[in-house]
Write an enzyme that holds these catalytic residues in place. Structure first.
Site, PDB file in Angstrom:
ATOM      1  CB  SER A 155      -0.672  -0.352   1.424  1.00  0.00           C
ATOM      2  OG  SER A 155       0.107  -0.100   2.399  1.00  0.00           O
ATOM      3  CE  LYS A 212       2.753  -1.130   5.793  1.00  0.00           C
ATOM      4  NZ  LYS A 212       2.129  -2.002   4.389  1.00  0.00           N
ATOM      5  CB  THR A 213       8.393   1.321   3.194  1.00  0.00           C
ATOM      6  OG1 THR A 213       8.528   0.222   3.886  1.00  0.00           O
ATOM      7  CG2 THR A 213       9.936   1.565   3.701  1.00  0.00           C
ATOM      8  CB  THR A 214       6.630   5.143  -0.634  1.00  0.00           C
ATOM      9  OG1 THR A 214       7.525   3.913  -1.217  1.00  0.00           O
ATOM     10  CG2 THR A 214       7.357   6.062  -1.359  1.00  0.00           C
ATOM     11  CD  GLU A 235       5.644  -4.248   8.874  1.00  0.00           C
ATOM     12  OE1 GLU A 235       6.417  -3.879   7.081  1.00  0.00           O
ATOM     13  OE2 GLU A 235       5.107  -4.521   8.214  1.00  0.00           O
ATOM     14  CD  GLN A 293       1.744 -13.561  12.071  1.00  0.00           C
ATOM     15  OE1 GLN A 293       1.605 -11.713  12.905  1.00  0.00           O
ATOM     16  NE2 GLN A 293       1.328 -13.012  10.737  1.00  0.00           N
ATOM     17  CD  GLU A 313       6.196  -0.092   7.364  1.00  0.00           C
ATOM     18  OE1 GLU A 313       7.702   0.330   7.291  1.00  0.00           O
ATOM     19  OE2 GLU A 313       6.003  -0.572   5.972  1.00  0.00           O
ATOM     20  NE  ARG A 314       0.385  -4.302   7.505  1.00  0.00           N
ATOM     21  CZ  ARG A 314       1.630  -4.528   6.105  1.00  0.00           C
ATOM     22  NH1 ARG A 314       2.775  -4.955   6.742  1.00  0.00           N
ATOM     23  NH2 ARG A 314       0.836  -4.524   5.515  1.00  0.00           N
ATOM     24  CD  GLU A 340       6.237  -8.720  -0.112  1.00  0.00           C
ATOM     25  OE1 GLU A 340       6.116  -8.971   1.267  1.00  0.00           O
ATOM     26  OE2 GLU A 340       6.383  -8.433  -0.869  1.00  0.00           O
TER      27      GLU A 340
HETATM   28  C1  LIG Z   1       2.152  -6.535  12.270  1.00  0.00           C
HETATM   29  C2  LIG Z   1       2.491  -7.453  11.110  1.00  0.00           C
HETATM   30  C3  LIG Z   1       2.867  -6.923  10.378  1.00  0.00           C
HETATM   31  C4  LIG Z   1       3.030  -8.287   9.367  1.00  0.00           C
HETATM   32  C5  LIG Z   1       3.782  -8.079   7.958  1.00  0.00           C
HETATM   33  N1  LIG Z   1       3.529  -9.909   7.535  1.00  0.00           N
HETATM   34  C6  LIG Z   1       3.760  -9.726   6.314  1.00  0.00           C
HETATM   35  C7  LIG Z   1       3.467  -8.930   5.247  1.00  0.00           C
HETATM   36  C8  LIG Z   1       4.295  -9.147   4.412  1.00  0.00           C
HETATM   37  O1  LIG Z   1       4.569  -9.136   2.982  1.00  0.00           O
HETATM   38  C9  LIG Z   1       6.091  -8.789   5.134  1.00  0.00           C
HETATM   39  C10 LIG Z   1       6.504  -7.430   5.183  1.00  0.00           C
HETATM   40  O2  LIG Z   1       5.320  -6.505   5.951  1.00  0.00           O
HETATM   41  O3  LIG Z   1       5.509  -9.005   6.054  1.00  0.00           O
HETATM   42  C11 LIG Z   1       2.725 -10.656   8.572  1.00  0.00           C
HETATM   43  O4  LIG Z   1       2.362 -11.624   7.576  1.00  0.00           O
HETATM   44  N2  LIG Z   1       2.444 -10.040   8.985  1.00  0.00           N
HETATM   45  C12 LIG Z   1       2.692  -8.899  10.096  1.00  0.00           C
HETATM   46  N3  LIG Z   1       1.699  -9.549  10.905  1.00  0.00           N
END
Ligand SMILES: Cc1cc2cn([C@H]3C[C@H](O)[C@@H](CO)O3)c(=O)nc2[nH]1
Length: 223
Positions: free
Chosen positions: A20, A22-24, A40, A69, A92-93, A160
């Protein structure tokens, strides 16, 4: 010292689907001395004591999602609780999108067992109830799944390359349910930004976020 180090910082979390922007978006705010930006911690997810948990997770989500996770949760808690001297923390997130978007999606897709979901949820509930995590503003970079999907392909992150459009659509829907339809707890106000726009057209959105952010920060100093 002025407003520095006198008040707890305000915390702004930038949320949005994979790809989306975010980093930019966050890069734009690194130029402000009063803003401390935490990207992140993806480098940690790619190297946890030598293990690339992100790659393991995408290669075998059923086996590695809980492990991945739970490490995401730890690395996000580290950033949420890290003290800074600047009056504004941008992340970020957050631990919220971890729980409401990503962990929820893994459960919906049957990639983690209910008992594993229960353990991640217990950590989430304990952390949000007992640790100094407060959000003052969520900036939601809202995109159409197609736009996000194309950007992921353009960026070409190796881990990815197996991502399907259905996954991006599910993660999008969970962001919408949380941030637009308010089906999950909203920890703070949300500023929704149309992030389908190309970078060249994002200036007004940067302005909007700057105004909202610095306005909130002044409000806390005034109290
Ligand atoms: C908080 C949070 C961020 C996050 C990112 N990701 C994955 C999605 C992207 O491919 C990568 C970087 O955002 O990590 C994930 O699976 N679970 C996540 N949980």
């Amino acid at each position: 010292f002025g407003s520095r180090a006198m008040n707890p910082p305000i915390t702004v979390c930038v949320e949005g689907n994979i790809g989306s922007g975010k980093t930019t978006f966050l890069k734009h705010f690194k130029k402000f001395p009063d803003v401390c930006v935490f990207d992140e911690p993806i480098s940690k997810w790619r190297d946890c004591q030598g293990y690339n948990l992100l790659d393991l997770m995408y290669k075998d989500p059923r086996k590695w999602s809980l492990c991945f996770q739970s490490y995401v949760q730890l690395t996000m808690l580290d950033l949420h609780t890290k003290p800074i001297v600047e009056p504004i923390k941008m992340m970020e997130r957050s631990i919220f999108s971890a729980q409401y978007c990503f962990v929820q999606n893994l459960r919906n897709e049957g990639l983690i067992e209910d008992a594993q979901y229960a353990v991640l949820s217990e950590w989430f509930n304990f952390s949000t109830a007992n640790l100094p995590i407060k959000l003052d503003l969520i900036v939601y970079l809202r995109t159409d799944p197609e736009v996000a999907f194309n950007r992921i392909a353009q960026r070409g992150r190796s881990e990815e390359n197996s991502i399907k459009m259905e996954y991006i659509q599910s993660v999008h829907k969970l962001h919408e349910d949380w941030l637009v339809n308010n089906q999950k707890l909203l920890p703070c106000p949300v500023l929704t930004i149309d992030a389908n726009l190309e970078l060249a057209d994002m200036a007004p959105n940067y302005q909007l976020c700057e105004e909202k952010m610095f306005q909130k920060q002044k409000a806390t100093v005034a109290n």
